[in-house]
Motif scaffolding. Sequence first.
Motif, PDB file in Angstrom:
ATOM      1  N   ASP A 185      58.468  38.794  39.177  1.00 34.10           N
ATOM      2  CA  ASP A 185      58.812  37.465  39.687  1.00 34.10           C
ATOM      3  C   ASP A 185      57.814  36.997  40.741  1.00 34.10           C
ATOM      4  O   ASP A 185      57.363  35.846  40.729  1.00 34.10           O
ATOM      5  CB  ASP A 185      60.218  37.476  40.280  1.00 34.10           C
ATOM      6  CG  ASP A 185      61.299  37.463  39.206  1.00 34.10           C
ATOM      7  OD1 ASP A 185      60.972  37.095  38.066  1.00 34.10           O
ATOM      8  OD2 ASP A 185      62.448  37.820  39.508  1.00 34.10           O
ATOM      9  N   ARG A 186      57.461  37.886  41.662  1.00 27.36           N
ATOM     10  CA  ARG A 186      56.512  37.484  42.705  1.00 27.36           C
ATOM     11  C   ARG A 186      55.105  37.311  42.134  1.00 27.36           C
ATOM     12  O   ARG A 186      54.329  36.478  42.612  1.00 27.36           O
ATOM     13  CB  ARG A 186      56.527  38.504  43.839  1.00 27.36           C
ATOM     14  CG  ARG A 186      57.798  38.426  44.696  1.00 27.36           C
ATOM     15  CD  ARG A 186      57.673  39.244  45.954  1.00 27.36           C
ATOM     16  NE  ARG A 186      58.734  38.946  46.892  1.00 27.36           N
ATOM     17  CZ  ARG A 186      59.754  39.770  47.167  1.00 27.36           C
ATOM     18  NH1 ARG A 186      59.828  40.949  46.564  1.00 27.36           N
ATOM     19  NH2 ARG A 186      60.676  39.427  48.042  1.00 27.36           N
ATOM     20  N   GLN A 187      54.758  38.083  41.114  1.00 24.68           N
ATOM     21  CA  GLN A 187      53.456  37.916  40.478  1.00 24.68           C
ATOM     22  C   GLN A 187      53.364  36.528  39.848  1.00 24.68           C
ATOM     23  O   GLN A 187      52.358  35.822  40.005  1.00 24.68           O
ATOM     24  CB  GLN A 187      53.251  38.992  39.408  1.00 24.68           C
ATOM     25  CG  GLN A 187      51.895  38.904  38.721  1.00 24.68           C
ATOM     26  CD  GLN A 187      51.743  39.937  37.610  1.00 24.68           C
ATOM     27  OE1 GLN A 187      52.581  40.829  37.459  1.00 24.68           O
ATOM     28  NE2 GLN A 187      50.685  39.814  36.839  1.00 24.68           N
ATOM     29  N   VAL A 188      54.422  36.119  39.157  1.00 30.15           N
ATOM     30  CA  VAL A 188      54.437  34.799  38.527  1.00 30.15           C
ATOM     31  C   VAL A 188      54.386  33.699  39.578  1.00 30.15           C
ATOM     32  O   VAL A 188      53.671  32.705  39.423  1.00 30.15           O
ATOM     33  CB  VAL A 188      55.695  34.641  37.641  1.00 30.15           C
ATOM     34  CG1 VAL A 188      55.837  33.210  37.154  1.00 30.15           C
ATOM     35  CG2 VAL A 188      55.618  35.584  36.451  1.00 30.15           C
ATOM     36  N   SER A 189      55.131  33.881  40.676  1.00 27.95           N
ATOM     37  CA  SER A 189      55.112  32.873  41.743  1.00 27.95           C
ATOM     38  C   SER A 189      53.706  32.685  42.299  1.00 27.95           C
ATOM     39  O   SER A 189      53.251  31.561  42.525  1.00 27.95           O
ATOM     40  CB  SER A 189      56.065  33.285  42.869  1.00 27.95           C
ATOM     41  OG  SER A 189      57.405  33.262  42.430  1.00 27.95           O
ATOM     42  N   ALA A 190      52.998  33.803  42.508  1.00 26.74           N
ATOM     43  CA  ALA A 190      51.630  33.711  43.034  1.00 26.74           C
ATOM     44  C   ALA A 190      50.707  33.013  42.034  1.00 26.74           C
ATOM     45  O   ALA A 190      49.870  32.178  42.423  1.00 26.74           O
ATOM     46  CB  ALA A 190      51.105  35.105  43.354  1.00 26.74           C
ATOM     47  N   LEU A 191      50.834  33.322  40.755  1.00 26.11           N
ATOM     48  CA  LEU A 191      50.008  32.674  39.731  1.00 26.11           C
ATOM     49  C   LEU A 191      50.292  31.172  39.674  1.00 26.11           C
ATOM     50  O   LEU A 191      49.378  30.364  39.493  1.00 26.11           O
ATOM     51  CB  LEU A 191      50.262  33.318  38.367  1.00 26.11           C
ATOM     52  CG  LEU A 191      49.726  34.744  38.188  1.00 26.11           C
ATOM     53  CD1 LEU A 191      50.289  35.372  36.922  1.00 26.11           C
ATOM     54  CD2 LEU A 191      48.202  34.753  38.160  1.00 26.11           C
ATOM     55  N   GLY A 207      43.282  25.817  36.536  1.00 26.71           N
ATOM     56  CA  GLY A 207      44.716  25.573  36.601  1.00 26.71           C
ATOM     57  C   GLY A 207      45.401  25.989  35.313  1.00 26.71           C
ATOM     58  O   GLY A 207      46.470  26.615  35.328  1.00 26.71           O
ATOM     59  N   GLU A 208      44.797  25.640  34.172  1.00 28.12           N
ATOM     60  CA  GLU A 208      45.349  26.036  32.875  1.00 28.12           C
ATOM     61  C   GLU A 208      45.382  27.553  32.740  1.00 28.12           C
ATOM     62  O   GLU A 208      46.368  28.140  32.277  1.00 28.12           O
ATOM     63  CB  GLU A 208      44.516  25.436  31.742  1.00 28.12           C
ATOM     64  CG  GLU A 208      45.005  25.846  30.357  1.00 28.12           C
ATOM     65  CD  GLU A 208      44.068  25.425  29.234  1.00 28.12           C
ATOM     66  OE1 GLU A 208      44.457  25.557  28.061  1.00 28.12           O
ATOM     67  OE2 GLU A 208      42.934  24.983  29.540  1.00 28.12           O
ATOM     68  N   TRP A 209      44.303  28.228  33.163  1.00 25.87           N
ATOM     69  CA  TRP A 209      44.223  29.684  33.013  1.00 25.87           C
ATOM     70  C   TRP A 209      45.328  30.375  33.804  1.00 25.87           C
ATOM     71  O   TRP A 209      46.022  31.256  33.282  1.00 25.87           O
ATOM     72  CB  TRP A 209      42.855  30.179  33.481  1.00 25.87           C
ATOM     73  CG  TRP A 209      42.628  31.630  33.182  1.00 25.87           C
ATOM     74  CD1 TRP A 209      42.145  32.164  32.032  1.00 25.87           C
ATOM     75  CD2 TRP A 209      42.900  32.739  34.058  1.00 25.87           C
ATOM     76  NE1 TRP A 209      42.084  33.551  32.124  1.00 25.87           N
ATOM     77  CE2 TRP A 209      42.547  33.925  33.355  1.00 25.87           C
ATOM     78  CE3 TRP A 209      43.391  32.849  35.354  1.00 25.87           C
ATOM     79  CZ2 TRP A 209      42.685  35.194  33.919  1.00 25.87           C
ATOM     80  CZ3 TRP A 209      43.534  34.119  35.910  1.00 25.87           C
ATOM     81  CH2 TRP A 209      43.177  35.261  35.202  1.00 25.87           C
ATOM     82  N   TYR A 210      45.520  29.963  35.062  1.00 32.26           N
ATOM     83  CA  TYR A 210      46.552  30.599  35.885  1.00 32.26           C
ATOM     84  C   TYR A 210      47.951  30.323  35.325  1.00 32.26           C
ATOM     85  O   TYR A 210      48.818  31.207  35.310  1.00 32.26           O
ATOM     86  CB  TYR A 210      46.464  30.109  37.329  1.00 32.26           C
ATOM     87  CG  TYR A 210      45.332  30.722  38.113  1.00 32.26           C
ATOM     88  CD1 TYR A 210      45.242  32.107  38.288  1.00 32.26           C
ATOM     89  CD2 TYR A 210      44.348  29.930  38.712  1.00 32.26           C
ATOM     90  CE1 TYR A 210      44.195  32.677  39.013  1.00 32.26           C
ATOM     91  CE2 TYR A 210      43.313  30.497  39.448  1.00 32.26           C
ATOM     92  CZ  TYR A 210      43.244  31.872  39.593  1.00 32.26           C
ATOM     93  OH  TYR A 210      42.226  32.440  40.321  1.00 32.26           O
TER      94      TYR A 210
END
Length: 374
Positions: A185-191, A207-210
């Motif tokens: 969850d935190r990994q996705v939030s950072a991305l 932006g698209e890549w992240y």
Amino acid sequence: MEFRELPEATKAIMKERGWTQAQLGDAWGRTQAWVSTVAGGKQDIGFNRLSRLLGRVGYEVVIRRKIDEAEVKRRAFLAGAASVTLVPSAEGNPYRDPDYVGAIAERVNKSLYGSGGLTAFQDADRHLRRVRNAVTGSKDVRLLGAASELARKVSLVQYDACRLPQAQEAGKLAASFARAGQDRDRQVSALNELAMFSCYRGDGRHGEWYARQALTVPGISPASEARASMGLGRALGLLGEKRHSSMSLDRARTIGTDLPDFERVNLTGNVGVALYEQGEWKAAQDTLHEAVEFLLPASPWLGANLLARQVQAALRSSEPLLAAELMGTLSRIAPLVSSARLDGYLTEIAALSTPWRDVREVKDMRQQLHTLLV
């Protein structure tokens, strides 16, 4: 996070993941009604079943000796750290204490949402340097999770202060800590934050890549998926792929329907920003208006930034009187906020309003802008 009662844990899990009782029931293989009885403290499910169910959503049951009174008091201090002075841990370096680091992250977040990034910038930057030194090489999952959250909150402060290289670095650090701690969850939030920073710079490709990286993380929550879809739509719009952008933005709003009110409306505001960047002035105005009405009382910082975008959209669609009316509200809120992004938007409003500078209402608006920018 630690909990002493199952109802408390159940509610916290739903809030953290943006789930309804029905969605938590799906993850547990139970009905919404069953989850409701658990959340209300009316169901005793037994230790073994409790352990299995919590394991499915990334939690575990821990048995340990009861902590002494001194430790209870220390944790009570940390629980209130957002409003009182933080106290160091008993281990010497407070930045190796997950509770302490988590409390700092919450304090940074409250400062940002209350008054903006410029106010919080120096303290946030200092905390990030210290926690990076303390956490590097750690295997403590709780500490890595807390450090990831702090790094992400600091990245948002730096973004609002228009320190974009530092914001990118902090966002990447947040993602790195989350991966090391296996915290999806935190990994996705950072991305998702990294996608937003790229789009703010006008860099649709990164932006698209992240955003696509966020969408490929297994077990993504509805809240995270909605934000990643919004970020993807915004990035695709910057790249001129309007049809695919519209599909992603529509998906974000559809998923976001069941989110808690603040998250749902914040998502709506970001969709409005994406529409503004694509030149959809009227759609952007309507969407931003929907968000601003809710967010201004909850967060002057967030509401003011979105309201400034709404003023810009009104000017670009040749509605100077509407822009002047909105600017009247913004001029009362902006002095409460210390945000480099907002200052940039106000400067742009001054430039966009030049063609109507002789209209009385616009002349008054430009005088308000001059007062705010000096």
